[in-house]
Design a protein around this motif. Structure first.
Motif, PDB file in Angstrom:
ATOM      1  N   ASP A  23     -17.349 -28.228  26.849  1.00 34.34           N
ATOM      2  CA  ASP A  23     -18.027 -29.495  26.275  1.00 34.34           C
ATOM      3  C   ASP A  23     -18.112 -30.530  26.990  1.00 34.34           C
ATOM      4  N   ASP A  24     -17.603 -30.820  28.310  1.00 33.69           N
ATOM      5  CA  ASP A  24     -17.451 -31.756  29.566  1.00 33.69           C
ATOM      6  C   ASP A  24     -18.522 -31.659  30.253  1.00 33.69           C
ATOM      7  N   PRO A  25     -19.543 -32.220  30.327  1.00 33.46           N
ATOM      8  CA  PRO A  25     -20.749 -31.876  31.240  1.00 33.46           C
ATOM      9  C   PRO A  25     -20.493 -31.946  32.723  1.00 33.46           C
ATOM     10  N   GLY A  26     -19.422 -32.772  33.351  1.00 32.54           N
ATOM     11  CA  GLY A  26     -19.227 -32.899  34.528  1.00 32.54           C
ATOM     12  C   GLY A  26     -18.200 -31.573  35.033  1.00 32.54           C
ATOM     13  N   MET A  27     -17.403 -31.325  34.192  1.00 24.23           N
ATOM     14  CA  MET A  27     -16.494 -30.013  34.536  1.00 24.23           C
ATOM     15  C   MET A  27     -17.380 -28.697  34.276  1.00 24.23           C
ATOM     16  N   LEU A  28     -18.491 -28.983  33.308  1.00 22.57           N
ATOM     17  CA  LEU A  28     -19.138 -27.603  33.378  1.00 22.57           C
ATOM     18  C   LEU A  28     -19.940 -27.536  34.799  1.00 22.57           C
ATOM     19  N   ARG A  29     -20.489 -28.760  34.985  1.00 22.57           N
ATOM     20  CA  ARG A  29     -21.387 -28.768  36.431  1.00 22.57           C
ATOM     21  C   ARG A  29     -20.641 -28.298  37.434  1.00 22.57           C
ATOM     22  N   GLY A  30     -19.380 -29.041  37.463  1.00 23.30           N
ATOM     23  CA  GLY A  30     -18.294 -28.934  38.603  1.00 23.30           C
ATOM     24  C   GLY A  30     -18.022 -27.340  38.892  1.00 23.30           C
ATOM     25  N   VAL A  31     -17.723 -26.633  37.776  1.00 29.37           N
ATOM     26  CA  VAL A  31     -17.143 -25.177  37.832  1.00 29.37           C
ATOM     27  C   VAL A  31     -18.430 -24.438  38.351  1.00 29.37           C
ATOM     28  N   GLY A  32     -19.365 -24.722  37.493  1.00 27.03           N
ATOM     29  CA  GLY A  32     -20.639 -24.049  38.160  1.00 27.03           C
ATOM     30  C   GLY A  32     -21.077 -23.968  39.643  1.00 27.03           C
ATOM     31  N   ARG A  33     -20.880 -25.283  40.183  1.00 27.91           N
ATOM     32  CA  ARG A  33     -21.187 -25.208  41.653  1.00 27.91           C
ATOM     33  C   ARG A  33     -20.242 -24.848  42.330  1.00 27.91           C
ATOM     34  N   LEU A  34     -18.883 -24.625  41.893  1.00 28.35           N
ATOM     35  CA  LEU A  34     -17.887 -23.909  42.713  1.00 28.35           C
ATOM     36  C   LEU A  34     -17.940 -22.497  42.687  1.00 28.35           C
ATOM     37  N   VAL A  44     -24.023 -21.430  31.673  1.00 29.05           N
ATOM     38  CA  VAL A  44     -23.416 -22.375  31.084  1.00 29.05           C
ATOM     39  C   VAL A  44     -23.895 -22.746  29.731  1.00 29.05           C
ATOM     40  N   TYR A  45     -22.610 -22.995  29.055  1.00 31.33           N
ATOM     41  CA  TYR A  45     -22.853 -23.263  27.637  1.00 31.33           C
ATOM     42  C   TYR A  45     -22.112 -24.471  27.259  1.00 31.33           C
ATOM     43  N   PRO A  46     -22.493 -25.514  26.605  1.00 26.13           N
ATOM     44  CA  PRO A  46     -21.758 -26.597  26.271  1.00 26.13           C
ATOM     45  C   PRO A  46     -20.822 -26.462  25.112  1.00 26.13           C
ATOM     46  N   ALA A  48     -18.662 -23.412  22.058  1.00 24.80           N
ATOM     47  CA  ALA A  48     -18.658 -22.029  21.797  1.00 24.80           C
ATOM     48  C   ALA A  48     -19.596 -21.326  21.031  1.00 24.80           C
ATOM     49  N   GLU A  49     -20.168 -22.245  19.894  1.00 21.89           N
ATOM     50  CA  GLU A  49     -21.672 -21.883  19.346  1.00 21.89           C
ATOM     51  C   GLU A  49     -22.815 -21.575  20.051  1.00 21.89           C
ATOM     52  N   GLY A  50     -22.836 -22.455  21.033  1.00 23.14           N
ATOM     53  CA  GLY A  50     -24.111 -22.197  22.280  1.00 23.14           C
ATOM     54  C   GLY A  50     -23.684 -20.861  22.745  1.00 23.14           C
ATOM     55  N   PHE A  51     -22.579 -20.714  23.129  1.00 19.79           N
ATOM     56  CA  PHE A  51     -22.402 -19.113  23.713  1.00 19.79           C
ATOM     57  C   PHE A  51     -22.616 -18.130  22.701  1.00 19.79           C
ATOM     58  N   LEU A  52     -22.446 -18.092  21.458  1.00 17.80           N
ATOM     59  CA  LEU A  52     -22.397 -17.073  20.640  1.00 17.80           C
ATOM     60  C   LEU A  52     -24.182 -17.131  20.172  1.00 17.80           C
ATOM     61  N   GLU A  53     -24.446 -18.203  20.210  1.00 18.43           N
ATOM     62  CA  GLU A  53     -26.142 -18.089  20.016  1.00 18.43           C
ATOM     63  C   GLU A  53     -26.924 -17.105  20.935  1.00 18.43           C
ATOM     64  N   ARG A  54     -26.447 -17.432  22.171  1.00 19.33           N
ATOM     65  CA  ARG A  54     -26.944 -16.529  23.240  1.00 19.33           C
ATOM     66  C   ARG A  54     -26.404 -15.440  23.996  1.00 19.33           C
TER      67      ARG A  54
END
Length: 133
Positions: A23-34, A44-46, A48-54
């Protein structure tokens, strides 16, 4: 000859998709870039519910999952996936230093438990373990 086979196996694993939930946009972006820098494809999903939807459309080979999310926790998501019969390997990450939470995460089932901040190589090694390379 053996070296060529190992490189091919790693290259094939890296073409697989790694799901990232944080849920941390910076962490999501950083891990994605790594992961992208190491040749992995990511979804990427912000939440758990977003992950379950998709998740039904997801082709992820493993999931990098934050434990403390705004709604459903990462541990709750892992338990729900297990109840539904999912064998998707999970790598938990958290900024909280708690033996109780670590024990819950391990009991919920995970390939690795990483405390933020963690060295990037730890995550790459954990994904390699999760996808079998």
């Amino acid at each position: 000859m053996r070296e060529t086979i190992e490189v091919a196996a790693i290259g094939e694993a890296q073409r697989k998709i790694v799901g990232i939930v944080d849920d941390d946009p910076g962490m999501l972006r950083g891990v994605g870039r790594l992961l992208s820098a190491h040749g992995f494809l990511t979804e990427v999903y912000p939440s758990a519910e977003g992950f379950l939807e998709r998740a039904t459309a997801s082709e992820a080979c493993c999931l990098v999952l934050d434990i403390n999310l705004g709604g459903m926790s990462g541990i709750e998501l892992r338990r729900r996936l297990a109840e539904e019969g999912s064998t998707l390997p999970v790598i938990f990450m958290t900024a909280v230093n708690s033996e109780i939470i670590e024990r819950e995460a391990v009991e919920a089932g995970c390939v690795a438990y990483l405390r933020k901040p963690f060295p990037s190589r730890q995550l790459i090694e954990a994904i390699g373990k999760a996808v079998g390379c």
